[in-house]
Scaffold this active site. Structure first.
Site, mmCIF file in Angstrom:
data_model
loop_
_atom_site.group_PDB
_atom_site.id
_atom_site.type_symbol
_atom_site.label_atom_id
_atom_site.label_comp_id
_atom_site.label_asym_id
_atom_site.label_seq_id
_atom_site.Cartn_x
_atom_site.Cartn_y
_atom_site.Cartn_z
ATOM 1 N N CYS A 1 -5.483 -77.823 -34.142
ATOM 2 C CA CYS A 1 -6.927 -78.204 -34.059
ATOM 3 C C CYS A 1 -7.766 -77.271 -33.150
ATOM 4 C CB CYS A 1 -7.031 -79.700 -33.646
ATOM 5 S SG CYS A 1 -8.687 -80.479 -33.399
ATOM 6 N N HIS B 1 -0.098 -86.814 -39.189
ATOM 7 C CA HIS B 1 0.394 -85.743 -39.576
ATOM 8 C C HIS B 1 1.873 -85.400 -39.447
ATOM 9 C CE1 HIS B 1 -3.925 -84.969 -39.150
ATOM 10 N NE2 HIS B 1 -3.906 -85.266 -38.034
ATOM 11 N N CYS C 1 -12.454 -80.651 -40.984
ATOM 12 C CA CYS C 1 -11.572 -81.456 -39.818
ATOM 13 C C CYS C 1 -10.946 -80.348 -38.991
ATOM 14 C CB CYS C 1 -10.631 -82.347 -40.510
ATOM 15 S SG CYS C 1 -11.121 -83.342 -41.445
ATOM 16 N N SER D 1 -11.682 -92.598 -35.180
ATOM 17 C CA SER D 1 -10.241 -92.004 -35.650
ATOM 18 C C SER D 1 -9.770 -91.544 -34.510
ATOM 19 C CB SER D 1 -10.603 -90.790 -36.505
ATOM 20 O OG SER D 1 -9.306 -89.885 -36.724
ATOM 21 N N GLU E 1 -20.843 -80.198 -31.472
ATOM 22 C CA GLU E 1 -21.321 -80.117 -33.072
ATOM 23 C C GLU E 1 -21.030 -81.506 -33.776
ATOM 24 O OE1 GLU E 1 -20.340 -75.769 -34.565
ATOM 25 O OE2 GLU E 1 -18.552 -76.732 -33.956
ATOM 26 N N CYS F 1 -11.753 -81.477 -25.946
ATOM 27 C CA CYS F 1 -10.749 -82.436 -26.132
ATOM 28 C C CYS F 1 -9.398 -82.048 -25.273
ATOM 29 C CB CYS F 1 -10.321 -82.690 -27.603
ATOM 30 S SG CYS F 1 -9.047 -83.915 -27.814
ATOM 31 N N CYS G 1 -3.708 -81.094 -29.965
ATOM 32 C CA CYS G 1 -3.022 -81.059 -31.333
ATOM 33 C C CYS G 1 -2.656 -79.635 -31.790
ATOM 34 C CB CYS G 1 -3.560 -82.090 -32.294
ATOM 35 S SG CYS G 1 -3.696 -83.494 -31.738
ATOM 36 N N CYS H 1 -20.461 -87.371 -38.981
ATOM 37 C CA CYS H 1 -19.298 -87.436 -38.225
ATOM 38 C C CYS H 1 -19.758 -87.054 -36.965
ATOM 39 C CB CYS H 1 -18.230 -86.252 -38.865
ATOM 40 S SG CYS H 1 -16.925 -85.708 -38.141
#
Ligand code: SAH
Length: 392
Positions: free
Chosen positions: A121, A259, A376, A234, A94, A114, A118, A107
């Site tokens: 996420c 975070h 996000c 990032s 995406e 991934c 996290c 973005c």
């Protein structure tokens, strides 16, 4: 049939070497480069000023692009758009376009899935699948650049004044109309994408080479001409990646997904912290600032009852005190299957105020695109909630 390579996967050097090996004159490199990154064609046959024989030779081994849009969604406020792109091997990623504050920011995703898991996420839920190639990353930017330029349904208002938003000082536009050898080349469209952030799916520093090559391609002044200051990478805190990017000596923006202000809490929320704890991470950020003279951004998603207490703000201010940095606060975006909720507004405001009182630059970010799961940490890359199907 063996799959053809995407031209977008070639660095400028590689393309130059290939053309030289084929006995082509040197100027062909720039001609082709401009077709790819100025005209942004999607077919080799659209490269009109190339001899037919060269087009045939290129077409025998290459395609321009190997990705195709599966689904496009737009947020209710019209400022955020998300596309699901299918890759040559059937995987999908995406990409999000954000259009506000006079910026048009793409973005991009850097991996399919991934590996970092996290806690809050969505991308990590499905695990890691594979790295994207440089071309697959560049293609995400070109997808929205083509739409914007073509004057599509996406951005009708952009058509009347496409150059206004692109801060002409950073662009190398003056070379475009004048280049004498380019008479037969296509006219340069305004490059309507103003910023690119590597904040989509995946961890860019676990796919360093492709990310670096994609930045080089987008930055090339004869092509897409996006200044590196307009690029932000990032990371969840891959210290060797921060160090390596610093050694490039380029003022590329760096954002760190922090975070949590303590190792104990960060180990739980961002598990890669166990490998690269805060002391190492902050030292790497300091070194990055010294090399690039750029302010580092720290992302901090405020999670109800988890990391949003006054004591967390105090600890964060101590951790970052004196650093050339900026904290982006964002109430966590809810993700289906995950238990985390955004902090209530008054706690968010209090957290920001406490940081500011302690001399930390902090801003509250409005979360955009949450209604289309484009916020996000909400990108998954699976055609789950099917809405607008892309027809073109
Ligand atoms: N792996 C990189 C790139 C992804 S960027 C990184 O971690 O920085 C995606 C950003 O969204 C990161 O800052 C991530 O921490 C943040 N994020 C993830 N899930 C989120 C959520 N549910 N709400 C708000 N931000 C989230």
């Amino acid at each position: 049939m063996a799959q053809k390579r995407a031209l977008l996967d070639l660095s400028k050097e590689e393309l130059g070497e290939l053309l030289a090996a084929w006995g082509q004159p040197r100027y062909r490199l720039n001609q082709i480069w401009r077709w790819l990154y100025v005209s942004m064609v999607s077919e080799i046959d659209q490269m009109r000023n190339l001899p037919a024989a060269l087009r045939t030779q290129l077409g025998g081994q290459f395609v321009v692009t190997s990705v195709s849009p599966l689904r496009r969604q737009r947020s209710a406020d019209g400022h955020t758009e998300k596309v699901l792109l299918e890759l040559a091997d059937g995987q999908a990623v995406e990409t999000v376009l954000m259009d506000y504050d006079g910026r048009r920011t793409v973005c991009v995703s850097s991996q399919v899935g991934c590996a970092l898991h996290c806690a809050f996420c969505a991308t990590g839920l499905g695990g890691w699948n594979r790295n994207l190639s440089a071309g697959e990353i560049v293609e995400q930017v070109l997808y929205f650049a083509r739409l914007s330029r073509g004057g599509s349904r996406t951005a009708p208002t952009e058509r009347t004044a496409p150059t206004e938003r692109t801060a002409p000082t950073e662009r190398t536009a003056p070379t475009e109309p004048t280049a004498p050898t380019e008479r037969t080349a296509p006219a340069a469209p305004a490059q309507p994408i103003t910023h690119v952030v590597y904040m989509g799916m995946g961890e860019p520093f676990l796919n360093y080479e492709a990310v670096r090559q994609s930045i080089a391609i987008l930055n090339d002044p004869e092509g897409f001409a996006l200044g590196v200051r307009r690029v932000t990478v990032s990371t969840a805190g891959i210290v060797p990646g921060i160090e390596r990017l610093g050694r490039e000596g380029l003022p590329i923006g760096l954002a760190v997904s922090l975070h949590a202000p303590t190792d104990e809490l960060r180990n739980r929320l961002v598990p890669v912290n166990r490998k690269y704890p805060l002391a190492q991470l902050i030292a790497a950020c300091q070194a990055y600032i010294e090399r690039t003279h750029r302010r580092v951004t720290f992302e901090y998603a405020l999670i109800d009852g988890v990391n949003d207490a006054p004591a967390h703000a105090n600890a964060l201010a101590r951790l970052l005190g004196g650093m050339l940095c900026h904290v982006n606060l964002i109430p966590v975006n809810p993700v289906a299957d995950l238990p985390y909720l955004p902090s209530p507004q008054e706690r968010v405001v209090a957290f920001e105020g406490r940081l500011r009182e302690r001399g930390i630059n902090a801003t509250l970010r409005v979360s955009r695109g949450a209604d289309i799961q484009a916020g996000c940490g909400q990108l998954r890359g699976s055609p789950r909630e099917c809405e607008t199907l892309v027809s073109a």
